[in-house]
Design an enzyme around this catalytic site. Structure first.
Site, PDB file in Angstrom:
ATOM      1  N   ASP A 285      -8.749   9.866  10.260  1.00 12.94           N
ATOM      2  CA  ASP A 285      -8.015   9.444   9.062  1.00 12.94           C
ATOM      3  C   ASP A 285      -8.968   8.859   8.033  1.00 12.94           C
ATOM      4  OD1 ASP A 285      -4.976   8.497   8.117  1.00 12.94           O
ATOM      5  OD2 ASP A 285      -6.589   7.200   7.409  1.00 12.94           O
TER       6      ASP A 285
ATOM      7  N   TYR B 275      -5.306   2.784  -4.328  1.00 10.35           N
ATOM      8  CA  TYR B 275      -5.429   1.752  -3.286  1.00 10.35           C
ATOM      9  C   TYR B 275      -6.515   0.738  -3.621  1.00 10.35           C
ATOM     10  CZ  TYR B 275      -6.818  -0.357   1.158  1.00 10.35           C
ATOM     11  OH  TYR B 275      -7.175  -1.245   2.132  1.00 10.35           O
TER      12      TYR B 275
ATOM     13  N   ASN C 239       0.825  -1.209   0.000  1.00 10.14           N
ATOM     14  CA  ASN C 239       0.000   0.000   0.000  1.00 10.14           C
ATOM     15  C   ASN C 239       0.862   1.263   0.000  1.00 10.14           C
ATOM     16  OD1 ASN C 239      -1.945   1.953   0.337  1.00 10.14           O
ATOM     17  ND2 ASN C 239      -2.508   1.341   2.418  1.00 10.14           N
TER      18      ASN C 239
ATOM     19  N   ASP D 248       0.236  10.483   4.681  1.00 10.93           N
ATOM     20  CA  ASP D 248       0.533  10.111   3.304  1.00 10.93           C
ATOM     21  C   ASP D 248       0.567  11.356   2.427  1.00 10.93           C
ATOM     22  OD1 ASP D 248      -2.109  10.852   3.121  1.00 10.93           O
ATOM     23  OD2 ASP D 248      -2.849   8.913   2.407  1.00 10.93           O
TER      24      ASP D 248
END
Length: 288
Positions: A263, A58, A34, A196
């Site tokens: 998140d 993803y 990932n 990220d």
């Protein structure tokens, strides 16, 4: 609102889940791969067809791995992973468009397979059991034993610990198993947000992050940053701090939520064009 969020129905549809240790092993493989889905300039994004739907990023990875598992590809067999090669992985992932960092993904799986064989009799669930219900210990163990998940940067001589994929592994186990069995963690609220390239993009669109003119210009021009460059580390660290500030502001109003819940909320927003008015920062790395 987001305090006890677990996997949505769509998550279950796009992930392999049989409620056994195979699911835990499969999630580890998914997490290991990932990272880095954005397309280079002038190149199409990697996309996969899944049940009549075109998915990328993803979701392309999750759907490709799910279909491979259901076809009987021994994805959860550590010995298979330890000897996987470029052609095998490319066939498994399939789709159209170039797969970013394909050779690096092969190396990641080889390390996962070899380390699982050498230290854990091929089973990721032994790591879960050793964590004894601690998401933090699980993330730290994974980062310690698997170099390709040790997401730690150096900034002015100090370690900056992000552990994006190691933490999201604990979170996905918790979400998939609904806080029970292999997903039972007493300290899930101790995880940070998973820094990220999409989350800071959303936070910036919300006004929670503000970049300098120089940084904004670099990102707008699609310049690539070096991994562990000061700008890259600062963006990721500021992402974590911004979410902690959001948590504190919410708590002051009587709304208590975890970084994990925030998140998932922010990442889902990142899939919507409205939250992508400016490009995300670009770093080619296996860590996110």
């Amino acid at each position: 609102v987001y305090k006890r969020q677990t996997w949505s129905r769509k998550d279950y549809e796009r992930h392999f889940f049989d409620g056994t240790e195979t699911t835990a092993q499969w999630l580890f493989i998914l997490t290991a791969l990932n990272f880095s889905f954005w397309a280079d300039k002038e190149e199409p994004a990697w996309e996969v067809q899944y049940k009549g739907e075109t998915v990328s990023g993803y979701w392309a990875l999750a759907c490709a791995l799910k279909e491979a598992q259901e076809r009987g590809v021994p994805l959860t067999d550590a010995s298979f992973l330890a000897t996987i090669d470029r052609n095998k992985l490319k066939s498994i992932l399939g789709g159209v468009g170039p797969i970013p960092l394909l050779d690096e993904r092969v190396h990641v799986l080889q390390e996962v397979g070899q380390t699982l064989q050498d230290l854990y009799l091929g089973k990721f669930t032994y790591i879960i059991e050793d964590a004894k219900g601690s998401a933090v210990k699980l993330a730290n163990t994974v980062a310690t034993q698997f170099s390709t998940l040790k997401d730690v940067a150096q900034y002015n001589g100090r370690d900056v610990v992000f552990l994006k994929r190691a933490q999201i592994l604990a979170a996905d186990l918790w979400g998939a198993f609904r806080g029970e069995s292999f997903g039972e963690f007493r300290d899930i609220d101790h995880l940070t947000i998973f820094a990220d390239y999409r989350l800071p993009q959303v936070l910036r669109a919300m006004g929670a992050l503000v970049y300098s003119d120089n940084l904004s210009e670099k990102i707008a021009n699609l310049e690539e940053f070096d991994i562990s460059s000061p700008e890259e580390i600062e963006i990721r660290a500021a992402t974590i701090q911004a979410v902690e500030a959001i948590k504190s502001a919410a708590a002051a109003r009587g709304v208590h939520c975890t970084a994990l819940a925030l998140d998932w909320w922010l990442w889902n927003l990142s899939q919507k064009t409205a939250y992508r008015p400016e490009p995300h920062h670009r770093v080619r790395t296996i860590f996110y």
